[in-house]
Design an enzyme around this catalytic site. Structure first.
Site, PDB file in Angstrom:
ATOM      1  N   GLY A  60      44.199  35.529  45.092  1.00 33.27           N
ATOM      2  CA  GLY A  60      43.294  36.656  44.994  1.00 33.27           C
ATOM      3  C   GLY A  60      42.133  36.538  45.960  1.00 33.27           C
ATOM      4  CB  SER A  61      40.267  39.031  47.935  1.00 34.93           C
ATOM      5  OG  SER A  61      41.326  39.241  48.854  1.00 34.93           O
ATOM      6  CG  HIS A  93      38.800  32.764  45.246  1.00 29.83           C
ATOM      7  ND1 HIS A  93      37.961  32.697  44.156  1.00 29.83           N
ATOM      8  CD2 HIS A  93      39.989  33.243  44.777  1.00 29.83           C
ATOM      9  CE1 HIS A  93      38.624  33.110  43.072  1.00 29.83           C
ATOM     10  NE2 HIS A  93      39.837  33.451  43.431  1.00 29.83           N
ATOM     11  CE  LYS A 111      43.593  29.677  44.477  1.00 31.63           C
ATOM     12  NZ  LYS A 111      44.367  30.568  45.384  1.00 31.63           N
ATOM     13  CG  HIS A 163      40.000  33.642  38.951  1.00 26.49           C
ATOM     14  ND1 HIS A 163      40.742  32.487  38.852  1.00 26.49           N
ATOM     15  CD2 HIS A 163      40.435  34.279  40.055  1.00 26.49           C
ATOM     16  CE1 HIS A 163      41.593  32.432  39.856  1.00 26.49           C
ATOM     17  NE2 HIS A 163      41.427  33.502  40.607  1.00 26.49           N
TER      18      HIS A 163
END
Length: 331
Positions: free
Chosen positions: A54-55, A57, A105, A219
Site C-alpha cells: 500500500g501507498s 509508506h 511484507k 497502518h
C-alpha cells in the site's frame, strides 16, 4: 485537515507522477497498470527484485528502485495492497532472464495478491521465488496479518538481497540471503499521534494527548499496549529491549541499528532515539557497526518511530556496504 493535495482520490497518482519526474534518471512509471521500474529496464542475466504494498509508506517501496536494490515496485492505494494485475507486469518488467525474487511484507492482502501474480508469472515461464518479511516483534497477529507484521526490516532485506543480485548471485542464492536477513532482523515501533488517510479525512485511530501506543503497526494497527507519554529514553527502552531479547543478542555480536521515522517526527528527535538505542545495545556488549537514521518506512504523517536491529556477519555487512543508487538510499 490540511494537506498539500488536489483531489484526495488522486493523491497516489499525483504523487507517483511527481516522483517519476523528479527521478527520471532512475525510474520510469507505468500509469496503467501502475508500477515503477528501473529507467534502464531489466538487467540481462541478473536476478530481478520486485516488492510492493500500500501507498502511504514512502519512500518504501518506489524510493528503493534503482541500482543495487529493487528492479520494480508496485504501489497500491493508501494502506491497500496492490492487485495481481499490477504485480504481474512489474515481475515481467524486472525479468532479465535469471528469475525474479518477490519481497512481500506479511499482510494478508499483500501475501494473497503476490501469490496470485507469481502463479501467473510462472505460467509464462518466468522463474520466481518469494520471501516473506515479518520482523515486527510487537504482536503475533494483527488487523491485517496472520503472524508477525512486515515493517522497517524490509529496507534491510531489499538492500542486501539487491546487492546479492548485483554481484551475480543466482535466484536460489539471492532468496537464501534474503531469508538470512529476515531470520536476523527485528523491529518495534511507537506512535505519538495518528496519521490522516487522505480519502478518510480524519485520524486513523484515537490517541489521547497524554498517551502513546507501543508496538504500533505501520497502518496504525494496535500495538502491545497504550501507556502514558514518557521521555525519549524511557520510550526507546520499551522498543530496544523486546527487539534485542527476541533476537537473542549476545556479547560480542555486531549489528546494524536502524531508527526509522513514521513520517511526522523531526530528524532531530530520531537521533535522540538512536543515541539511547545505541547505548542500550552497547550495555549488552553488542557492537553497532552500521547505522541508518531517517524516514524510510513511514505511515503518512504519523508521529513516532521504530527501532530495527539486524544481526550482521561478514557477508551481510559487505552486502549492506555495496553501492546503491536509488531515490531514497544511495552510497
Amino acid at each position: 485537515m490540511k494537506k498539500l493535495l488536489n483531489d484526495p482520490a488522486d493523491a497516489v497518482a499525483d504523487s507517483l507522477a511527481g516522483f517519476a519526474l523528479a527521478h527520471s534518471d532512475l525510474v520510469r512509471l507505468s500509469p496503467a497498470p501502475v508500477f515503477v521500474s528501473r529507467a534502464g529496464g531489466a538487467v540481462t542475466g541478473k536476478v530481478g527484485l520486485v516488492s510492493g504494498g500500500g501507498s502511504g509508506h514512502e519512500p518504501l517501496h518506489a524510493g528503493f528502485v534503482g541500482d543495487g536494490m529493487l528492479d520494480a515496485a508496485v504501489p497500491g492505494a493508501v494502506f491497500t495492497s496492490p492487485t495481481p494485475d499490477q504485480i504481474l507486469p512489474a515481475i515481467q518488467a524486472a525479468d532479465g532472464g535469471a528469475g525474479v525474487l518477490t519481497i512481500v511484507k506479511n499482510y494478508t492482502g499483500d501475501v494473497l495478491n503476490f501469490e496470485t501474480a507469481v502463479e501467473l508469472a510462472v505460467e509464462e515461464d518466468i522463474e520466481v521465488a518469494s520471501v516473506l518479511v515479518n520482523d515486527d516483534v510487537a504482536v503475533e497477529d494483527s488487523l491485517y496479518t496472520a503472524g508477525r507484521r512486515g515493517v522497517a526490516g524490509t529496507v534491510a532485506v531489499e538492500k542486501i538481497a539487491g546487492a546479492a543480485a548485483y554481484r551475480g548471485t543466482d535466484l536460489a542464492g539471492v532468496a537464501a540471503v534474503a531469508e538470512r536477513v529476515i531470520a536476523n532482523v527485528r523491529s518495534m515501533g511507537v506512535a505519538l499521534a495518528a496519521p490522516v488517510v487522505p480519502h478518510v479525512g480524519g485520524p486513523s485511530f484515537d490517541l489521547g494527548d497524554d498517551e502513546i501506543e507501543v508496538g504500533i503497526g505501520i497502518h496504525g494497527e494496535p500495538g502491545r499496549r497504550r501507556v502514558p507519554a514518557a521521555a525519549a529514553d524511557a520510550v526507546t527502552e520499551m522498543l530496544v529491549a523486546p527487539v534485542a531479547d527476541d533476537l537473542g543478542l549476545g556479547r560480542g555480536e555486531r549489528v546494524l541499528l536502524f531508527v526509522n521515522g513514521m513520517g511526522g517526527t523531526p530528524l532531530s528527535e530520531l537521533y535522540v532515539v538512536y543515541g539511547r538505542a545505541r547505548r542500550l545495545l552497547e550495555e549488552r556488549g553488542v557492537t553497532v557497526s552500521r547505522s541508518l537514521v531517517g524516514n524510510y518506512v513511514t505511515s503518512l504523517e504519523m508521529q513516532g518511530a521504530s527501532v530495527t536491529v539486524l544481526r550482521l556477519d561478514d557477508e551481510l555487512e559487505t552486502l549492506w556496504d555495496a553501492p546503491v543508487n536509488t531515490a531514497a538510499l544511495r552510497w
